[in-house]
Structure formats: C-alpha cells, structure tokens
Scaffold this motif. Structure first.
Motif, PDB file in Angstrom:
ATOM      1  N   ASP A 169      45.832  35.151  43.491  1.00 24.77           N
ATOM      2  CA  ASP A 169      46.207  36.510  43.879  1.00 24.77           C
ATOM      3  C   ASP A 169      47.154  37.159  42.869  1.00 24.77           C
ATOM      4  O   ASP A 169      47.797  38.175  43.167  1.00 24.77           O
ATOM      5  CB  ASP A 169      46.840  36.521  45.258  1.00 24.77           C
ATOM      6  CG  ASP A 169      48.117  35.660  45.336  1.00 24.77           C
ATOM      7  OD1 ASP A 169      48.402  34.929  44.361  1.00 24.77           O
ATOM      8  OD2 ASP A 169      48.808  35.727  46.372  1.00 24.77           O
ATOM      9  N   ARG A 201      45.070  39.601  37.419  1.00 24.99           N
ATOM     10  CA  ARG A 201      43.626  39.414  37.496  1.00 24.99           C
ATOM     11  C   ARG A 201      42.897  40.751  37.673  1.00 24.99           C
ATOM     12  O   ARG A 201      41.811  40.956  37.118  1.00 24.99           O
ATOM     13  CB  ARG A 201      43.278  38.462  38.649  1.00 24.99           C
ATOM     14  CG  ARG A 201      43.578  36.992  38.338  1.00 24.99           C
ATOM     15  CD  ARG A 201      43.236  36.097  39.505  1.00 24.99           C
ATOM     16  NE  ARG A 201      43.341  34.688  39.137  1.00 24.99           N
ATOM     17  CZ  ARG A 201      42.331  33.941  38.713  1.00 24.99           C
ATOM     18  NH1 ARG A 201      41.126  34.472  38.594  1.00 24.99           N
ATOM     19  NH2 ARG A 201      42.511  32.672  38.398  1.00 24.99           N
ATOM     20  N   ALA A 202      43.467  41.664  38.431  1.00 24.98           N
ATOM     21  CA  ALA A 202      42.840  42.980  38.621  1.00 24.98           C
ATOM     22  C   ALA A 202      42.851  43.776  37.322  1.00 24.98           C
ATOM     23  O   ALA A 202      41.889  44.487  37.003  1.00 24.98           O
ATOM     24  CB  ALA A 202      43.557  43.753  39.719  1.00 24.98           C
ATOM     25  N   ALA A 215      40.176  42.195  35.028  1.00 31.17           N
ATOM     26  CA  ALA A 215      38.830  42.592  35.460  1.00 31.17           C
ATOM     27  C   ALA A 215      38.538  44.033  35.072  1.00 31.17           C
ATOM     28  O   ALA A 215      37.400  44.369  34.704  1.00 31.17           O
ATOM     29  CB  ALA A 215      38.700  42.413  36.975  1.00 31.17           C
ATOM     30  N   ASP A 216      39.553  44.892  35.118  1.00 30.76           N
ATOM     31  CA  ASP A 216      39.380  46.292  34.737  1.00 30.76           C
ATOM     32  C   ASP A 216      38.985  46.390  33.262  1.00 30.76           C
ATOM     33  O   ASP A 216      38.026  47.092  32.909  1.00 30.76           O
ATOM     34  CB  ASP A 216      40.666  47.061  35.002  1.00 30.76           C
ATOM     35  CG  ASP A 216      40.535  48.542  34.680  1.00 30.76           C
ATOM     36  OD1 ASP A 216      40.149  49.309  35.571  1.00 30.76           O
ATOM     37  OD2 ASP A 216      40.790  48.924  33.521  1.00 30.76           O
ATOM     38  N   LEU A 226      36.113  35.695  38.596  1.00 29.28           N
ATOM     39  CA  LEU A 226      36.221  36.960  37.872  1.00 29.28           C
ATOM     40  C   LEU A 226      34.916  37.753  37.816  1.00 29.28           C
ATOM     41  O   LEU A 226      34.958  38.971  37.634  1.00 29.28           O
ATOM     42  CB  LEU A 226      36.707  36.711  36.436  1.00 29.28           C
ATOM     43  CG  LEU A 226      38.201  36.436  36.271  1.00 29.28           C
ATOM     44  CD1 LEU A 226      38.500  36.003  34.846  1.00 29.28           C
ATOM     45  CD2 LEU A 226      39.011  37.680  36.617  1.00 29.28           C
ATOM     46  N   PRO A 286      34.807  40.716  40.507  1.00 24.99           N
ATOM     47  CA  PRO A 286      35.687  41.839  40.187  1.00 24.99           C
ATOM     48  C   PRO A 286      35.297  42.575  38.901  1.00 24.99           C
ATOM     49  O   PRO A 286      35.439  43.802  38.825  1.00 24.99           O
ATOM     50  CB  PRO A 286      37.064  41.179  40.055  1.00 24.99           C
ATOM     51  CG  PRO A 286      36.987  39.966  40.930  1.00 24.99           C
ATOM     52  CD  PRO A 286      35.574  39.478  40.789  1.00 24.99           C
ATOM     53  N   ASP A 312      32.423  44.815  39.786  1.00 26.95           N
ATOM     54  CA  ASP A 312      32.906  45.994  40.516  1.00 26.95           C
ATOM     55  C   ASP A 312      33.539  47.011  39.572  1.00 26.95           C
ATOM     56  O   ASP A 312      33.312  48.224  39.692  1.00 26.95           O
ATOM     57  CB  ASP A 312      33.931  45.578  41.575  1.00 26.95           C
ATOM     58  CG  ASP A 312      33.297  44.770  42.712  1.00 26.95           C
ATOM     59  OD1 ASP A 312      32.064  44.845  42.871  1.00 26.95           O
ATOM     60  OD2 ASP A 312      34.046  44.067  43.414  1.00 26.95           O
ATOM     61  N   ALA A 313      34.331  46.520  38.620  1.00 21.00           N
ATOM     62  CA  ALA A 313      34.972  47.425  37.664  1.00 21.00           C
ATOM     63  C   ALA A 313      33.932  48.094  36.770  1.00 21.00           C
ATOM     64  O   ALA A 313      34.021  49.293  36.482  1.00 21.00           O
ATOM     65  CB  ALA A 313      35.988  46.654  36.817  1.00 21.00           C
ATOM     66  N   ARG A 337      32.430  50.914  38.615  1.00 16.02           N
ATOM     67  CA  ARG A 337      33.342  52.067  38.720  1.00 16.02           C
ATOM     68  C   ARG A 337      33.270  52.916  37.459  1.00 16.02           C
ATOM     69  O   ARG A 337      33.250  54.151  37.527  1.00 16.02           O
ATOM     70  CB  ARG A 337      34.777  51.601  38.954  1.00 16.02           C
ATOM     71  CG  ARG A 337      35.067  51.101  40.354  1.00 16.02           C
ATOM     72  CD  ARG A 337      36.563  51.078  40.634  1.00 16.02           C
ATOM     73  NE  ARG A 337      37.322  50.297  39.663  1.00 16.02           N
ATOM     74  CZ  ARG A 337      37.534  48.987  39.746  1.00 16.02           C
ATOM     75  NH1 ARG A 337      37.030  48.299  40.757  1.00 16.02           N
ATOM     76  NH2 ARG A 337      38.249  48.359  38.828  1.00 16.02           N
TER      77      ARG A 337
END
Length: 301
Positions: free
Chosen positions: A208, A212-213, A216-217, A247, A250, A253-254, A257
C-alpha cells in the motif's frame, strides 16, 4: 556436422551476460552466465565458452547477439556491432560482434537487449500469434522494443522508448535520475530511480506504499504513448521492477486514463492487452536465438 543446426545466442546485459548454444530456446545444450566486467576480461570469457561449444558440437549455424546499448545496428556502418557511450563504464566503442563472427565464421546478427526480448516474446512467448507487439522492460533502465511481422523495427538507430518525457505526477517532487534528461520515464521510474528516491527497491516496500500509484501513473503514460505512436496489438511489460508484483492492473488503468477513450478498440478494454512476459528471464536469450536463426536463414537463400 550436426543433423540439427545449432546456434549461439548471447544476451549482453549491464550486470551479466547469458551465453547459450542449442537448436533454440527450448533445446539449450550448453549455457553460461558471465559477469559483465571490463571487456578485456569479459570478451575472452565469452570466446572461451564458444570455443568449448564448437569443440563439443562442431561448427555452429548462426550467432545472435542481444546487447545493452546504445549500439550501432547499421550493417553499412564502419562501426556496426559496436556499443557506444552509455551506462556501462569501459565499454565505449567496443566491438561486441566482430570478434565472435571471426571466431565462429558463421552468419550473425545483432540487436539491442530489449529488442531481443521483444523478438523472443513475439516468436515464442506472450506475443505469439500477434502481428505487432511492444515489449517494455522496467529494471536497471527502461527500454522498449517494437516487433512487427516477427521483425524488430529500427530507424536512424534503435528506439529509446525509456527516455520519452512524461507528465509529472502532482504528488511527485523527485527531480529524476537520468543523467541526460533528468525526469524522463527512466529517470523517474527505473529501479535505480526508485532506490534513490525511497532508499529501497520496490519489492521491499509495502503493497500500500503511495509511490506505487505514482509509478503506475508514469508507466501507464509510457504505454499510452506506445498505443498512440505504434498501435501494437499487445503490450508486454516485464523487468525486475515489474517482478515486484501487483503493477500490471494499475498500469493498465493508468494507460486507459491517458488514452481517454480516444481509440475505441475493444481489445484496449480487456484484461489481456497489457500482459507480463511469458518467457520470464529467458526472453532475451530467446531473442538472441531468433536473431541467429534468421541470420542463418538469410545466408542460405
């Protein structure tokens, strides 16, 4: 002479060099792992391995080299097969192809390590059955290879996809580690960048962890740019950083987006467009075998 043609495959990485002889990646008769030291030490060790293979199996039908770069891949160039100033001290202007061609006397081909991995995955791994794939490796550096119709694609030189510029994440103030560009995607999201900014590799951080976010972006932006520029039928995303796990979802998903629905292809909505490599750590050596086979085939026409 062997009834089944045997090939030499060399995958030259920044920390280790994998060398193998066999009829292909599924039939390796002999292999070795050699530390990447100064070329005066490393090149003779590779040559000794090849001498031993020839003594055991007889003449080889082809040689393929997938090397760290930057490298000269233009057969018409006087420095064809040389690696240039890059991230590996002592290897500037080293001819990594010519000495082994002269030693083995067989058809040969060279490409970058990431192009080799892309070719291996396209022929035998996660890209099999697709006309075009992009392969990204996220590890000590970040690199990308594009394979179309089972051939890697070059232009002025080989692609350097890891050095594309990305939009900075609003919660990220890290300046970047790339000595050329600072905050290109390699400078922000490679293994050394992660360790430099956080003091530990990704696999030692909790699942968490907020970085990591951010990671991934950045990787999602990289994959979205590949879709816009090359429109591959599949993206394969591997390397040591990706091996930390968790990974691919995410990053997918990125990527979506940043694509923002502009390309309405149904495959981009599925869970099998951006995938891990099927060959794992053997993708590069598989690609070197593919290069050797193709060089032998061209020579026999």
């Amino acid at each position: 002479m062997n009834a089944t043609p045997l090939y030499a495959a060399i995958e030259a990485g920044g920390t280790k060099i994998n060398v193998a002889v066999g009829s292909g990646p599924a039939d390796i008769r002999r292999r070795a792992r050699i530390a990447t030291r100064h070329p005066d030490e490393t090149m003779p060790e590779i040559a000794a391995f090849l001498d031993g293979a020839v003594a055991e199996f007889g003449p080889l039908a082809g040689l393929g080299i997938a090397t760290f770069g930057p490298a000269d891949l233009d057969p018409a160039s006087p420095t064809y097969g040389c690696v240039f100033a890059g991230t590996k001290p002592g290897w500037d202007d080293t001819d990594i192809l010519g000495p082994f061609v002269r030693q083995l006397g067989c058809p040969a081909a060279i490409d970058t390590d990431v192009n080799g991995a892309a070719l291996g995955e396209a022929r035998w791994g996660a890209g099999k059955g697709f006309e075009s794939i992009v392969y990204f490796t996220v590890g000590t550096g970040i690199g990308g290879g594009f394979v179309q119709d089972e051939k890697t694609r070059h232009g002025l030189t080989h692609p350097e996809m890891g050095h594309v510029l990305v939009r900075r994440h609003p919660h990220d103030a890290y300046p970047g580690i790339c000595r050329f560009h600072g905050d290109c995607v390699e400078g922000l999201a490679s293994g050394p960048a992660i360790r430099d900014r956080l003091g530990a590799p990704l696999d030692e951080l909790p699942e968490d962890h907020p970085f990591r976010a951010i990671l991934a972006d950045y990787l999602g932006q990289l994959c979205a740019q590949a879709v816009f520029l090359l429109s591959p039928q599949r993206i394969v995303l591997g390397g040591g950083v990706m091996n930390a796990g968790g990974l691919h979802g995410p990053v997918t998903d990125a990527m979506r987006r940043y694509l923002a629905g502009f390309i309405p292809h149904p495959r981009l909505k599925g869970d099998d467009y951006l995938v891990p490599p099927a060959l794992g750590d053997d993708a590069g050596i598989a690609g070197a075998f593919a290069l050797a086979m193709d060089a032998s085939r061209r020579a026999s026409r």
